[in-house]
Design an enzyme around this catalytic site. Structure first.
Site, PDB file in Angstrom:
ATOM      1  N   SER A   1     -10.755   9.553  -1.160  1.00 24.64           N
ATOM      2  CA  SER A   1     -10.948   8.535  -0.131  1.00 24.64           C
ATOM      3  C   SER A   1     -12.266   8.732   0.612  1.00 24.64           C
ATOM      4  CB  SER A   1      -9.795   8.557   0.881  1.00 24.64           C
ATOM      5  OG  SER A   1      -8.588   8.237   0.249  1.00 24.64           O
TER       6      SER A   1
ATOM      7  N   GLU B   1       0.804  -1.229   0.000  1.00 29.07           N
ATOM      8  CA  GLU B   1       0.000   0.000   0.000  1.00 29.07           C
ATOM      9  C   GLU B   1       0.840   1.283   0.000  1.00 29.07           C
ATOM     10  OE1 GLU B   1      -3.845  -0.180   2.399  1.00 29.07           O
ATOM     11  OE2 GLU B   1      -2.543  -1.470   3.549  1.00 29.07           O
TER      12      GLU B   1
ATOM     13  N   SER C   1      -6.246  -2.447   1.588  1.00 25.95           N
ATOM     14  CA  SER C   1      -6.527  -2.087   0.194  1.00 25.95           C
ATOM     15  C   SER C   1      -6.904  -3.290  -0.657  1.00 25.95           C
ATOM     16  CB  SER C   1      -5.336  -1.357  -0.437  1.00 25.95           C
ATOM     17  OG  SER C   1      -5.167  -0.132   0.208  1.00 25.95           O
TER      18      SER C   1
END
Length: 324
Positions: free
Chosen positions: A297, A14, A164
């Protein structure tokens, strides 16, 4: 003015997303209030990266830098590392030993929430519902029939400690199970296999805002793919609808469970929990303690829906860390 180190990068798959998150924090934090330093944490180097992209090594003994003949130390750390070592407790413990405040929760909470199996086990006695699961560790004998008997098909195979959606597969047939297990082992030596929950997926941000535990507006996730995987998260293959299209009664139920989890765990800072609602009951999948902070996000979207700008959101995190 306080010196703020924004740590980003990390040792996991990530790291790229973390660099983006850290860049957004750097962009939106108030530069009239704080001196900001971008600090890249990688396995092979810890460095401060200045405006000209010049790198200055971090002295790990006291987390300081020497730049232009002067020693710089930090009043507070803004933690934007997803995955290890920023989200699993390692950096938290390091900063606690050095006595430097940082924006995420404490090391125990980080380590616990990063371990999906342990997190769900701790929350279960508090009445928080979870999917039926089966655990495997690298080297364990794999009995496919026993796994299917426990969790049924379809099911999800996930690395226990990764984010993720790296290494996650949705398995529909027995033939797909072994390759999915092997895929998950590429990310972690522990695996969690969970029953498929057929319902509405929601993501719930819970933060401490100005000293008060606050549940942000809930986001409903509609993935074009089979589930909310990497493509759905980062490549636009999903719709994220904030506020979620759920009844007021259900909204209260989800908020209550999310807030309870935050308080039971004695959380601090940011958190974002994922739930699937089945027959009007929220089932918890996981909790992220360093959620993505890019402008796309989920948590920043939720803050915006609550009328909190990114500058206010990030500033609040720094203020609370300093107040600790």
């Amino acid at each position: 003015m306080k010196n703020v180190a924004i740590i980003m990068g990390g040792y996991s798959s990530e790291y790229q997303i973390s660099l983006t998150s850290g860049g957004v924090v750097y962009q939106y934090l108030d530069k009239t209030k704080y001196n900001l330093f971008k600090v890249h944490i990688f396995k092979n180097k810890w460095v401060y990266v200045d405006e000209l992209n010049e790198e200055f090594p971090i002295n790990k003994n006291d987390f300081s830098i020497e730049a232009n003949g002067k020693k710089i130390t930090f009043d507070v750390v803004f933690n934007a590392i997803h995955g290890t070592p920023g989200e699993d407790g390692l950096m938290q413990a390091y900063f606690e030993l050095l006595g430097i405040p940082q924006t995420s929760c404490d090391y125990y909470q980080s380590a616990l929430t990063f371990n999906k199996r342990d997190l769900l086990s701790v929350l279960k006695p508090y009445g928080i519902k979870t999917a039926t699961s089966f655990y495997l560790n690298l080297g364990d004998e794999i009995d496919l029939d026993k796994i299917i008997e426990t969790v049924q098909l379809p099911c999800f195979v996930k690395p226990n400690k990764s984010g993720s959606s790296f290494g996650i597969s949705k398995v529909k047939t027995k033939d797909e199970l072994l390759p999915a297990i092997e895929n998950a082992y590429k990310e972690d030596n522990e695996i969690i296999i969970e029953s498929f929950l057929d319902g509405v997926e929601v993501s719930v941000g819970v933060i401490n805002y100005k000293g008060k535990v606050t549940v942000l507006p809930i986001t409903e996730i509609v993935s074009e793919n089979d589930f909310f995987d990497y493509e759905a998260k980062y490549l636009g293959k999903s719709q994220e609808i904030t506020p979620a299209r759920i009844s007021e009664e259900l909204k209260l139920k989800v908020e209550t469970v999310a807030k309870k989890a935050y308080e039971v765990l004695k959380m601090k800072g940011f958190s974002r929990s994922e739930f699937i609602i089945v027959n009007n009951e929220p089932y918890m999948l996981e909790m992220n303690t360093i959620p993505g902070m890019t402008t796309e996000s989920i948590l920043p979207q939720q803050a915006a829906a609550a009328g909190i700008s990114l500058t206010e959101l990030f500033d609040n995190a720094i203020e609370l860390a300093l107040a600790k």
